[in-house]
Scaffold this active site. Sequence first.
Site, PDB file in Angstrom:
ATOM      1  N   SER A 265       2.556   8.360 -27.662  1.00  0.00           N
ATOM      2  CA  SER A 265       1.849   7.272 -26.995  1.00  0.00           C
ATOM      3  C   SER A 265       0.464   7.723 -26.525  1.00  0.00           C
ATOM      4  O   SER A 265       0.288   8.837 -26.046  1.00  0.00           O
ATOM      5  CB  SER A 265       2.660   6.795 -25.791  1.00  0.00           C
ATOM      6  OG  SER A 265       1.971   5.791 -25.083  1.00  0.00           O
TER       7      SER A 265
ATOM      8  N   CYS B 229       2.460   8.271 -13.445  1.00  0.00           N
ATOM      9  CA  CYS B 229       1.492   7.422 -12.750  1.00  0.00           C
ATOM     10  C   CYS B 229       1.577   7.623 -11.237  1.00  0.00           C
ATOM     11  O   CYS B 229       2.657   7.834 -10.694  1.00  0.00           O
ATOM     12  CB  CYS B 229       1.750   5.949 -13.056  1.00  0.00           C
ATOM     13  SG  CYS B 229       1.831   5.573 -14.804  1.00  0.00           S
TER      14      CYS B 229
END
Length: 304
Positions: free
Chosen positions: A21, A130
């Site tokens: 990704s 994150c």
Amino acid sequence: MNRLAVEIPGLSLKNPIMPASGCFGFGQEYSKYYDLNELGAIMAKAVTPEPRLGNPTPRVAETASGMLNAIGLQNPGLEHVLAHELPFLEQFETPIIANVAGATEDDYVQVCARIGESKAVKAIELNISCPNVKHGGIAFGTDPDVAHRLTKAVKNVATVPVYVKLSPNVADIVSIAQAIEAAGADGLTMINTLLGMRIDLKTRKPIIANGTGGLSGPAIKPVAIRMIHQVREVSNIPIIGMGGVQTVDDVLEFLIAGADAVAVGTMNFTDPFICPKLISELPKRMDELGISSLQELKKERANQ
């Protein structure tokens, strides 16, 4: 029998190699160069509930044996991805792994509840590196309890298997992996980038506008191999390994360390054909090393 085949939750892979990704977009650009049906799977670019512009530039810097990036999860948002990006990928037989990111637990839950609406999406990759804006910006993936809670919340709404992407920027990768497995994760992907920095000698300031960035490429491969091996020593959970893959020998090293499949990231920027090249080279190298099939290699690893 297909000697390269791999079966892990939600994913019937014709071979163990896929683009990682963030290094492949949503596949449209690479589809101009080769048939995406050759790939074992595709890990699509990260998706957040709303569109994100990402971080200010410069946000990429070359390093010895790798690169730094601080893209900031730039993406067009969930609605656009469902309407325009994933439909393109539905024409291929290759399973899609949707990468999901967010700033809050609710962000992750919102995207994971809907991303499976695309028939192309066979699994979710949960990006827990994150920063958690409700907890002082500490990354979700650095605290076992927070990672456990997020994984559980996502598993409650997801309609496809969930693989959690582990951050290497932790003191104990095994405790994080065990907490995530206990929460019901179907698999792990590992590792994400290591935190790094480069300084511009003329300005005396970091080259990356954000200050720090994620280090990827061959420089991080030994760390990835070590962490995968550590997790495999204590768990049988499926693992998609990544971090510095360049050659077919790298692929096999990851598999022997404990990965079930392997994702290629940074090398896609150097050589857009890297994934099909590795897929075509793998059988010959297996012959040279006396490996009859990946299934047999896995059994051999389990018996060691």
